[in-house]
Design a protein around this motif. Sequence first.
Motif, PDB file in Angstrom:
ATOM      1  N   ASP A 197       0.751  -1.002   0.096  1.00 42.58           N
ATOM      2  CA  ASP A 197       0.020   0.000  -0.054  1.00 42.58           C
ATOM      3  C   ASP A 197       0.918   1.206  -0.146  1.00 42.58           C
ATOM      4  O   ASP A 197       2.291   1.255  -0.185  1.00 42.58           O
ATOM      5  CB  ASP A 197      -0.933  -0.121   1.171  1.00 42.58           C
ATOM      6  N   VAL A 198       0.366   2.375   0.161  1.00 50.18           N
ATOM      7  CA  VAL A 198       1.082   3.661  -0.061  1.00 50.18           C
ATOM      8  C   VAL A 198       1.985   4.001   0.852  1.00 50.18           C
ATOM      9  O   VAL A 198       2.845   4.762   0.975  1.00 50.18           O
ATOM     10  CB  VAL A 198      -0.099   4.813   0.123  1.00 50.18           C
ATOM     11  N   GLU A 199       2.180   2.909   2.207  1.00 53.47           N
ATOM     12  CA  GLU A 199       3.199   3.171   3.076  1.00 53.47           C
ATOM     13  C   GLU A 199       3.941   1.812   3.272  1.00 53.47           C
ATOM     14  O   GLU A 199       4.719   1.611   4.309  1.00 53.47           O
ATOM     15  CB  GLU A 199       2.664   3.549   4.485  1.00 53.47           C
ATOM     16  N   GLY A 200       3.767   0.810   2.304  1.00 60.36           N
ATOM     17  CA  GLY A 200       4.731  -0.175   2.137  1.00 60.36           C
ATOM     18  C   GLY A 200       4.014  -1.405   2.997  1.00 60.36           C
ATOM     19  O   GLY A 200       4.727  -2.303   3.045  1.00 60.36           O
ATOM     20  N   ASN A 201       2.740  -1.410   3.289  1.00 57.76           N
ATOM     21  CA  ASN A 201       2.237  -2.639   3.990  1.00 57.76           C
ATOM     22  C   ASN A 201       1.837  -3.367   2.871  1.00 57.76           C
ATOM     23  O   ASN A 201       1.387  -3.100   1.958  1.00 57.76           O
ATOM     24  CB  ASN A 201       0.881  -2.028   4.772  1.00 57.76           C
TER      25      ASN A 201
END
Length: 144
Positions: A135-139
Amino acid sequence: MSSVRQVQITFDCADPERVARFWCEVLGYVLPPPPKGFDTWDDFDRTLSPERQGSAFACVDPTGEGPRLFFQRVPEGKAVKNRVHLDVRVGTGLVGEERLAALQAESARLVALGAVQERVLLADGFNESCITMQDVEGNEFCLD
């Protein structure tokens, strides 16, 4: 003994609103209404102390069937692979090329929203194809 009927999934992140809005787009979720007495979440947020402003955000399934997602700001950055991840079920019931095409189309849509495609895992006779994403934070999450 009573049974648990609902579950909330919580994400640690740096920017709760950004991550929540990404997942709203992914899943078709919506923002819950602001607390009583507030017209918007921004109005509510401004009543918090400066260190708590922007520290949490949530999104919900508009049908009420899926779990609530909660996003909380934490000081540390993401350092290792998630121990738990979401599988976004876009290929359910599809097989072969039809499944792969559906997964790739969804991957392209999510990349346009800021996700990153990690790798495509092709069907191997035991497992069907899937795509690993961030996702947008690397999750990490999977398109399944």
